[in-house]
Write a protein that holds these residues in place. Structure first.
Motif, mmCIF file in Angstrom:
data_model
loop_
_atom_site.group_PDB
_atom_site.id
_atom_site.type_symbol
_atom_site.label_atom_id
_atom_site.label_comp_id
_atom_site.label_asym_id
_atom_site.label_seq_id
_atom_site.Cartn_x
_atom_site.Cartn_y
_atom_site.Cartn_z
ATOM 1 N N ALA A 140 -9.364 1.253 -6.957
ATOM 2 C CA ALA A 140 -9.680 2.975 -6.834
ATOM 3 C C ALA A 140 -9.463 3.063 -5.347
ATOM 4 O O ALA A 140 -9.923 2.299 -4.501
ATOM 5 N N LEU A 141 -8.616 4.000 -4.897
ATOM 6 C CA LEU A 141 -8.303 4.568 -3.616
ATOM 7 C C LEU A 141 -8.724 5.842 -3.220
ATOM 8 O O LEU A 141 -8.930 6.761 -4.455
ATOM 9 N N HIS A 142 -8.911 6.409 -2.095
ATOM 10 C CA HIS A 142 -9.173 7.582 -1.734
ATOM 11 C C HIS A 142 -7.888 8.392 -1.752
ATOM 12 O O HIS A 142 -8.088 9.570 -2.075
ATOM 13 N N GLU A 143 -6.689 7.899 -1.476
ATOM 14 C CA GLU A 143 -5.525 8.378 -1.378
ATOM 15 C C GLU A 143 -4.407 7.335 -1.439
ATOM 16 O O GLU A 143 -4.679 6.300 -1.000
ATOM 17 N N PHE A 144 -3.337 7.641 -1.768
ATOM 18 C CA PHE A 144 -2.001 6.689 -2.050
ATOM 19 C C PHE A 144 -1.378 6.758 -0.922
ATOM 20 O O PHE A 144 -1.043 8.059 -0.088
ATOM 21 N N PRO A 145 -0.648 5.646 -0.410
ATOM 22 C CA PRO A 145 0.460 5.756 0.375
ATOM 23 C C PRO A 145 1.590 6.560 0.134
ATOM 24 O O PRO A 145 2.059 6.184 -1.071
ATOM 25 N N ARG A 146 2.300 7.355 0.710
ATOM 26 C CA ARG A 146 3.308 8.237 0.284
ATOM 27 C C ARG A 146 4.461 8.267 1.199
ATOM 28 O O ARG A 146 4.353 7.880 2.461
ATOM 29 N N ASN A 147 5.739 8.341 0.719
ATOM 30 C CA ASN A 147 6.917 8.414 1.529
ATOM 31 C C ASN A 147 7.062 9.855 1.965
ATOM 32 O O ASN A 147 6.378 10.705 1.963
ATOM 33 N N ALA A 148 8.223 9.763 2.642
ATOM 34 C CA ALA A 148 8.584 11.219 3.311
ATOM 35 C C ALA A 148 8.560 12.445 2.504
ATOM 36 O O ALA A 148 8.309 13.675 2.848
ATOM 37 N N SER A 149 9.033 12.121 1.198
ATOM 38 C CA SER A 149 9.169 13.372 0.180
ATOM 39 C C SER A 149 7.761 13.554 -0.597
ATOM 40 O O SER A 149 7.784 14.346 -1.463
ATOM 41 N N GLY A 150 6.768 12.762 -0.235
ATOM 42 C CA GLY A 150 5.407 12.965 -0.710
ATOM 43 C C GLY A 150 5.341 12.123 -2.039
ATOM 44 O O GLY A 150 4.205 12.275 -2.814
ATOM 45 N N LYS A 151 6.423 11.247 -2.704
ATOM 46 C CA LYS A 151 6.065 10.469 -3.711
ATOM 47 C C LYS A 151 5.324 9.402 -3.269
ATOM 48 O O LYS A 151 4.984 8.821 -1.971
ATOM 49 N N ILE A 152 4.637 8.632 -4.122
ATOM 50 C CA ILE A 152 3.615 7.509 -4.111
ATOM 51 C C ILE A 152 4.528 6.299 -3.507
ATOM 52 O O ILE A 152 5.828 6.090 -4.338
ATOM 53 N N HIS A 153 4.292 5.661 -2.516
ATOM 54 C CA HIS A 153 5.028 4.550 -1.836
ATOM 55 C C HIS A 153 4.624 3.395 -2.482
ATOM 56 O O HIS A 153 3.732 2.643 -2.034
ATOM 57 N N LYS A 154 5.403 2.984 -3.821
ATOM 58 C CA LYS A 154 5.100 1.712 -4.344
ATOM 59 C C LYS A 154 5.104 0.478 -3.539
ATOM 60 O O LYS A 154 4.315 -0.264 -3.636
ATOM 61 N N GLN A 155 6.270 0.337 -2.812
ATOM 62 C CA GLN A 155 6.196 -0.962 -2.218
ATOM 63 C C GLN A 155 5.267 -1.253 -1.180
ATOM 64 O O GLN A 155 4.670 -2.128 -0.989
ATOM 65 N N GLU A 156 4.707 -0.127 -0.445
ATOM 66 C CA GLU A 156 3.822 -0.094 0.405
ATOM 67 C C GLU A 156 2.381 -0.346 -0.130
ATOM 68 O O GLU A 156 1.504 -0.862 0.218
ATOM 69 N N LEU A 157 2.195 0.284 -1.463
ATOM 70 C CA LEU A 157 1.165 -0.050 -2.228
ATOM 71 C C LEU A 157 1.019 -1.530 -2.725
ATOM 72 O O LEU A 157 -0.031 -2.231 -2.514
ATOM 73 N N ARG A 158 2.079 -1.937 -3.006
ATOM 74 C CA ARG A 158 2.230 -3.641 -3.292
ATOM 75 C C ARG A 158 1.559 -4.515 -2.199
ATOM 76 O O ARG A 158 0.828 -5.318 -2.112
ATOM 77 N N ARG A 159 2.200 -4.165 -0.850
ATOM 78 C CA ARG A 159 1.855 -4.633 0.267
ATOM 79 C C ARG A 159 0.445 -4.759 0.398
ATOM 80 O O ARG A 159 0.005 -5.624 1.079
ATOM 81 N N GLN A 160 -0.176 -3.494 0.532
ATOM 82 C CA GLN A 160 -1.543 -3.415 0.864
ATOM 83 C C GLN A 160 -2.497 -4.293 -0.341
ATOM 84 O O GLN A 160 -3.389 -4.888 0.148
ATOM 85 N N LEU A 161 -1.994 -4.428 -1.677
ATOM 86 C CA LEU A 161 -2.672 -5.095 -2.419
ATOM 87 C C LEU A 161 -2.723 -6.415 -2.296
ATOM 88 O O LEU A 161 -3.494 -7.310 -2.329
ATOM 89 N N GLY A 162 -1.336 -7.093 -1.826
ATOM 90 C CA GLY A 162 -1.209 -8.299 -1.428
ATOM 91 C C GLY A 162 -1.978 -8.971 -0.256
ATOM 92 O O GLY A 162 -2.522 -9.971 -0.071
ATOM 93 N N GLU A 163 -2.342 -7.780 0.527
ATOM 94 C CA GLU A 163 -2.995 -8.188 2.000
ATOM 95 C C GLU A 163 -4.637 -7.974 1.598
ATOM 96 O O GLU A 163 -5.234 -7.924 2.522
ATOM 97 N N GLY A 164 -5.045 -7.484 0.519
ATOM 98 C CA GLY A 164 -6.336 -7.161 -0.005
ATOM 99 C C GLY A 164 -6.966 -5.979 0.733
ATOM 100 O O GLY A 164 -8.151 -5.775 1.028
ATOM 101 N N LEU A 165 -6.093 -4.812 1.108
ATOM 102 C CA LEU A 165 -6.445 -3.766 1.759
ATOM 103 C C LEU A 165 -6.785 -2.627 0.913
ATOM 104 O O LEU A 165 -7.505 -1.692 0.922
ATOM 105 N N ALA A 166 -5.996 -2.740 -0.357
ATOM 106 C CA ALA A 166 -6.123 -1.711 -1.479
ATOM 107 C C ALA A 166 -7.319 -2.103 -2.334
ATOM 108 O O ALA A 166 -7.709 -3.150 -2.480
#
Length: 522
Positions: free
Chosen positions: A496-522
């Motif tokens: 569960a997150l408070h908000e998603f990382p997003r790209n310039a167009s406002g779409k969910i940035h899945k690559q950044e999301l995967r990076r955060q999960l891999g680092e235990g940040l999400a």
């Protein structure tokens, strides 16, 4: 003048003529049918299908666990020129209704365990189905496969008359609630994929093959066809079962095996895995998911056989690349970097790496994998625009990214889309997001794959919950998904997150999301 071709439906007949006593289909309990016996049953089955109104170009659906009878049915369809649709037996009710409607099958053959599930498709989703036939006895007393087979007249050989561009198979790559992707597989494609695989593995008359992949999967039935085409037998297990698989591998009879990494990990973890020397086992083909280097080394030590790593879009383009036994030997002798490669082009396949404009990239640069050859599909059922995007000037492009080193080996760099590969099964996040997103407490949802030692990847649901909602547990999510998604698609972790990382167009940035999960940040 119509040229006489050797069709896939002729393979069993040809080998029944010259290798009649060779094992063709071997049940998990050891029951054997020779090529002569299988050919006689397939010939009778062709006549039974004709009597039931199934002709060239008509469609037959299969919703069943694996069995020798299942293989006979597909061989009969190939000989007759009918199109078979092998349905994923893990599908939930809504998914099955979608693909069964798309199949437009005249007949459906099923296992008794799926009787209620198939019944739920009638009448709306299966009005085109004229008869249901069961491989085993059912509660409703449906016609059994053996009774249906017995209704066909006995007689001499039946020669296939299909042409190479006729569609022999429709393989559904996903069962979404929208329009499914039905891959149209021609006789040309099936012949080419079989020839490539049998040649790469060196299949010989009298061999015995075993695949862990189910028959509805391109790799599963493809492996059986390697044997059928080369007068070799195949062990057919109803479903993957660790003890049964280990028994056959240790029997001394199996010469070739095809397994996904999760199966190999289970086998290597079994307490009796070192109780045999596997003297009869010549090779193992693995693929479908990432394989840890430590597992490859352990596999080589335990099984002491040739190793092949296959990579490709089996349903749409067959095996595109392979890391061959000689490559594995180099790697295990010290050049371990090779185990991170997906190999070089398989027999009969031309591979290029392209930039977004369709130009070939230079060595060392990342490009999108494109392949051409007779192994490429004829298109997607009823989806010309999707077909045009996937097949461009004869080149199939699936969205996989790779780079080529100076020795010509390709190395996977990721995927242009977000497909998750769990234990060899392709999982499309959008269909899971649609189901999870319907939960009353979910505000937003993104589904991603996370690395897993056993399955290669597992499904993780990342959610933003509605204000005031209680935490969403995996147990609650599983209950929500029950009956709506196949079990392997249900998320194994919820974040569960408070908000998603997003790209310039406002779409969910899945690559950044995967990076955060891999680092235990999400």
């Amino acid at each position: 003048m119509q040229l006489s071709r050797l069709c896939p439906g002729d393979w069993v007949t040809l080998n029944a003529r010259y290798f009649p006593g060779n094992d063709c289909l071997v049940a998990a309990d050891g029951r054997v049918r020779t090529f002569a016996e299988v050919d006689a049953r397939v010939t009778r089955l062709v006549r039974a299908l004709r009597a039931a109104g199934v002709g060239r170009g008509d469609r037959v659906a299969i919703m069943a666990v694996d069995s020798p009878e299942y293989v006979e049915l597909v061989l009969a369809c190939m000989k007759l020129g009918a199109t078979y649709a092998a349905l994923n037996f893990r599908l939930a009710g809504p998914e099955l209704r979608t693909v069964l409607t798309a199949s437009q099958a005249k007949l459906i053959f099923l296992s008794a365990r799926y009787e209620e599930l198939v019944e739920g498709c009638f009448p709306a989703a299966a009005a085109h189905v004229q008869e249901r036939i069961a491989f085993d006895k059912t509660e409703a007393g449906l016609t059994t496969y053996e009774d249906f087979l017995a209704s066909g007249e006995d007689g001499g050989e039946i020669e296939s008359v299909t042409t190479d561009e006729e569609i022999l198979s429709i393989s559904f790559t996903s069962g979404t609630t929208g329009v499914p992707k039905g891959v149209l597989q021609s006789q040309r494609m099936i012949k080419a994929v079989t020839q490539s695989g049998a040649l790469e593995l060196g299949v010989r008359p009298g061999d015995l093959l075993m695949s862990g992949a189910p028959l509805f999967h391109a790799g599963g039935f493809g492996h059986v066809l390697y044997g059928v085409s080369r007068a070799a037998g195949s062990v057919v297990m109803p479903q993957w079962e660790l003890e049964t698989a280990l028994h056959w591998l240790q029997s001394g009879r199996v010469t070739e095996a095809m397994l996904v990494p999760s199966m190999i990990i289970q086998l290597l973890g079994h307490p009796r895995v070192t109780d045999a020397d596997y003297a009869g086992l010549r090779s193992i083909m693995y693929g479908g998911a990432p394989m840890p280097t430590s597992v490859i080394r352990r596999m080589s030590e335990v099984f002491d056989c040739d190793l092949h790593n296959g990579f490709g879009a089996g349903t749409e383009a067959g095996g595109q690349l392979t890391l061959r036994p000689e490559d594995h030997r180099r790697a295990l002798a010290g050049e371990e970097w090779l185990l991170g490669s997906i190999g070089k082009p398989a027999f009969g396949c031309d591979v290029r790496l392209l930039d977004p404009e369709g130009n070939e990239v230079r060595d060392g640069e990342v490009g999108e994998i494109a392949s051409r050859g007779d192994t490429v599909m004829s298109g997607y059922l009823g989806q010309p625009e999707l077909t045009a995007r996937a097949v461009r000037d004869g080149w199939f492009i699936a969205g996989d990214l790779a780079w080529k080193d100076e020795e010509g080996y390709l190395h996977l760099a990721g995927r242009a889309d977000d497909m998750i590969i769990r234990g060899g099964e392709n999982v499309y996040p959008v269909e899971i997001e649609d189901v999870v997103g319907a939960h009353e407490d979910v505000e937003e949802i993104a589904v991603v794959g996370e690395p897993d030692a056993q399955w290669g990847q597992v499904v993780t649901a990342v959610v933003v919950l509605r204000d005031g909602a209680a935490p969403l547990t995996v147990e609650a999510l599983r209950e929500h998904c029950r009956g709506r998604l196949a079990s392997y698609k249900v998320p194994t972790r919820v974040v569960a997150l408070h908000e998603f990382p997003r790209n310039a167009s406002g779409k969910i940035h899945k690559q950044e999301l995967r990076r955060q999960l891999g680092e235990g940040l999400a």
